[in-house]
Design an enzyme around this catalytic site. Structure first.
Site, mmCIF file in Angstrom:
data_model
loop_
_atom_site.group_PDB
_atom_site.id
_atom_site.type_symbol
_atom_site.label_atom_id
_atom_site.label_comp_id
_atom_site.label_asym_id
_atom_site.label_seq_id
_atom_site.Cartn_x
_atom_site.Cartn_y
_atom_site.Cartn_z
ATOM 1 N N TYR A 192 -3.466 -2.020 14.076
ATOM 2 C CA TYR A 192 -3.870 -1.431 12.800
ATOM 3 C C TYR A 192 -4.245 -2.564 11.857
ATOM 4 O O TYR A 192 -3.506 -3.540 11.733
ATOM 5 C CB TYR A 192 -2.715 -0.627 12.203
ATOM 6 C CG TYR A 192 -3.017 0.001 10.856
ATOM 7 C CD1 TYR A 192 -3.972 1.020 10.741
ATOM 8 C CD2 TYR A 192 -2.344 -0.408 9.710
ATOM 9 C CE1 TYR A 192 -4.233 1.607 9.520
ATOM 10 C CE2 TYR A 192 -2.603 0.185 8.466
ATOM 11 C CZ TYR A 192 -3.548 1.182 8.385
ATOM 12 O OH TYR A 192 -3.809 1.774 7.168
ATOM 13 N N ASP A 248 -4.981 -11.289 12.162
ATOM 14 C CA ASP A 248 -4.456 -10.424 11.100
ATOM 15 C C ASP A 248 -2.952 -10.668 10.958
ATOM 16 O O ASP A 248 -2.155 -10.252 11.792
ATOM 17 C CB ASP A 248 -4.748 -8.959 11.437
ATOM 18 C CG ASP A 248 -4.341 -8.024 10.296
ATOM 19 O OD1 ASP A 248 -3.674 -8.494 9.347
ATOM 20 O OD2 ASP A 248 -4.683 -6.828 10.371
ATOM 21 N N LYS A 272 1.055 -7.791 2.088
ATOM 22 C CA LYS A 272 2.504 -7.523 2.073
ATOM 23 C C LYS A 272 3.288 -8.650 1.407
ATOM 24 O O LYS A 272 3.296 -8.745 0.190
ATOM 25 C CB LYS A 272 2.977 -7.209 3.498
ATOM 26 C CG LYS A 272 2.244 -5.946 4.042
ATOM 27 C CD LYS A 272 2.879 -5.387 5.281
ATOM 28 C CE LYS A 272 2.060 -4.247 5.876
ATOM 29 N NZ LYS A 272 2.498 -2.934 5.528
HETATM 30 C C1 LIG Z 1 -1.511 -5.769 10.513
HETATM 31 C C2 LIG Z 1 -1.965 -5.019 9.300
HETATM 32 N N1 LIG Z 1 -3.198 -5.235 8.811
HETATM 33 C C3 LIG Z 1 -3.647 -4.594 7.728
HETATM 34 C C4 LIG Z 1 -2.872 -3.669 7.075
HETATM 35 C C5 LIG Z 1 -3.417 -2.954 5.888
HETATM 36 O O1 LIG Z 1 -2.777 -3.357 4.735
HETATM 37 P P1 LIG Z 1 -2.752 -2.403 3.446
HETATM 38 O O2 LIG Z 1 -1.888 -1.246 3.791
HETATM 39 O O3 LIG Z 1 -2.196 -3.281 2.377
HETATM 40 O O4 LIG Z 1 -4.165 -2.009 3.161
HETATM 41 C C6 LIG Z 1 -1.582 -3.408 7.542
HETATM 42 C C7 LIG Z 1 -0.737 -2.411 6.863
HETATM 43 O O5 LIG Z 1 0.190 -1.949 7.365
HETATM 44 C C8 LIG Z 1 -1.126 -4.094 8.688
HETATM 45 O O6 LIG Z 1 0.099 -3.869 9.186
HETATM 46 N N1 LIG Z 2 2.513 -0.229 9.332
HETATM 47 C C1 LIG Z 2 1.675 0.573 8.554
HETATM 48 C C2 LIG Z 2 1.839 0.296 7.133
HETATM 49 O O1 LIG Z 2 2.588 -0.570 6.769
HETATM 50 C C3 LIG Z 2 1.124 1.121 6.163
HETATM 51 C C4 LIG Z 2 1.926 1.340 4.926
HETATM 52 C C5 LIG Z 2 1.338 2.441 4.078
HETATM 53 O O2 LIG Z 2 0.161 2.771 4.228
HETATM 54 O O3 LIG Z 2 2.102 2.987 3.233
#
Ligand SMILES: Cc1ncc(COP(=O)(O)O)c(C=O)c1O
Ligand SMILES: NCC(=O)CCC(=O)O
Length: 477
Positions: free
Chosen positions: A141, A236, A268
């Site tokens: 993701y 990422d 994050k």
């Molecule tokens: C590996 C990774 N990339 C990108 C994202 C997207 O970040 P955001 O939710 O801040 O848009 C996430 C969110 O969970 C992630 O885990």
């Molecule tokens: N592992 C997935 C996410 O951290 C997403 C968090 C969100 O969209 O609230």
């Protein structure tokens, strides 16, 4: 105010009652707890119930919630003004802090979300190479940008969707999805589209199909393939960056193995709970961004001074002791989960990558040749050996041996084949006992510097009943 009435209110005016689908209890059932406050290792819901939190805002709260020094930095910054729309020295200081920890980064572009960071990385890679295609791995993701929603893990996995409605066929056709942990599939994708792949994007250590630790040499093999084919490697680290070590997953692996990505994305922890994310890399790549170069990227709230203050304070506080503590408590909790499930005879795999972990339910034995269960994986590493042979001199080869690859699901198809129906009763037993887990079997559990003996003790106390609930679970018919 109560969870039920507040969530009923939210559901009337917000789709599904949430601002992001992973927060809904779709895959575990029941009503999400509406949170009122969070401090240290604990969250308090609208009914006034306090729980030990293992969501940690989905990763950012490395230091625990509302760390007093981070809150003070935010308050001081807010008193000086909420947003300027002009450059500030704090943005440069945050870039300095990142560069000091992750030295292959020479320049950084600040954005507000991980999605913006990966979106910018993809556009930049296309702009730099003049090529259209992106290779991603199923189950990884990278946020909710159109280009990367295919087989995206996280909330997309929970909805059992192949991708998302609203993504045009033309956009989807520019993304090549290959299985994770399969170097041969990446090599084949390059061969099928000569001169057309702009980038390979991969989670440094996947944590959105549950956690899957990269096999030794996997990321290095992606690096070599990208170099051979003139594509950029985008690592990422939105989830892993500044969480699994001061230099993210790269600090645990790439630094030791001697490889670097062309671009890295952060989110994050870099914002310490406020909206900061970033894309970074060598100046020669980053300077293609406007205003120096032709790749446009912008944001009214990018580099927001209040958010940047939270990120800077968090990185300054995230010292070796913080990482040692998070490593230790993650090991204690994950070992205890495993012991509790073993005691009830529940087959499972605790999936670890540094301090990240998740639990996959089911059996995965090593295969007869000592590597692992699935045939596709075995062929992947035969191919990886040939990639290593063809690689530049001095690069570390991985070979075809895999004794050090943990048992357990290694790709999206295997993850999805698990006994996921054991998770909802496990989750609700933990919740009832005062421990909030991420409401999905596909998400990582997050420990923080604030998870002290008492908080960990509460988790350990909750586990036996949760394991019994998982043991008693029956698959939906
Ligand atoms: C590996 C990774 N990339 C990108 C994202 C997207 O970040 P955001 O939710 O801040 O848009 C996430 C969110 O969970 C992630 O885990
Ligand atoms: N592992 C997935 C996410 O951290 C997403 C968090 C969100 O969209 O609230």
């Amino acid at each position: 105010m109560s969870n039920e009435s507040d969530f009923a209110h939210a559901r009337r005016v917000l789709p599904g009652g949430v601002s992001s689908p992973v927060r809904a209890f779709r895959s575990v059932g029941g009503t999400p707890r509406m949170l009122r406050s969070a401090r240290g290792a604990y969250v308090t819901d609208a009914d006034g119930v306090e729980r030990v939190d293992l969501v940690a805002s989905w990763g950012p709260a490395l230091l625990g919630h509302a760390h007093p020094e981070v809150v003070a930095a935010v308050q001081e910054a807010a008193a000086r003004g909420l947003s300027f729309g002009a450059p500030t020295v704090a943005e440069a200081e945050l870039a300095d802090a990142v560069i000091a920890r992750v030295p292959f980064v020479e320049k950084l572009r600040l954005v507000s979300t991980g999605t913006e960071a990966t979106m910018t990385a993809v556009r930049l890679a296309r702009g730099v190479t003049g090529r259209p295609l992106v290779i991603k791995m199923a189950g990884c993701y990278h946020g909710h940008l159109d280009a990367l929603l295919a087989q995206a893990g996280s909330g997309v996995a929970n909805q059992a969707l192949p991708g998302s409605a609203g993504v045009t066929e033309a956009t989807a056709a520019e993304t090549i999805v290959v299985p994770y942990d399969d170097v041969a599939a990446v090599a084949a994708a390059f061969d099928a589209h000569p001169g057309r792949v702009a980038a390979v994007i991969v989670e440094a250590a996947p944590a959105n199909m549950g956690v899957v630790e990269p096999a030794p040499g996997y990321n290095a093999a992606l690096r070599r393939l990208c170099s051979q084919h003139g594509a950029l490697l985008v690592l990422d680290e939105v989830l892993t960056g500044f969480r699994v070590s001061g230099a993210g997953w790269w600090g645990l692996e790439g630094r030791r193995e001697g490889w670097e990505p062309d671009l890295v994305t952060f989110g994050k922890v870099i914002g310490g709970g406020m909206p900061v994310a970033a894309v970074g890399g060598r100046a020669s790549v980053m300077d293609h961004l406007a205003p120096l170069g032709p790749v446009y990227q912008a944001g009214t709230l990018s580099g927001n001074p209040v958010a940047v203050a939270a990120g800077l304070a968090t990185l300054r506080l995230a010292d070796a002791a913080v990482y040692a503590h998070v490593d230790r408590v993650s090991r204690v909790v994950s070992d205890a989960v495993s012991a509790a499930l073993d005691a009830e005879g529940v087959a499972h795999s605790v999936q670890r990558a540094g301090s990240l972990f998740s639990v996959a339910f089911g059996s995965w034995g090593p295969s007869a040749d000592g590597s692992r269960a699935d045939a596709s994986g075995a062929s992947a590493f035969a191919a990886d050996a040939s990639v290593a042979d063809a690689s530049v001199a001095g690069a570390s080869g991985t070979g075809a041996h895999r004794p050090d690859v943990p048992a357990g699901p290694r790709n999206y198809a295997q993850v999805q084949a698990q006994e996921a129906w054991r998770f909802p009763p496990f989750f609700h037993a933990m919740l009832d006992a005062g421990v909030a887990l991420p409401p999905s079997v596909f998400e990582a559990w997050f420990l923080t510097a604030a998870h002290d003996e008492e908080a960990v003790g509460r988790i350990l106390e909750a586990l036996p009943a949760a394991a019994r609930a998982a043991a008693a679970a029956k698959p939906a018919r």
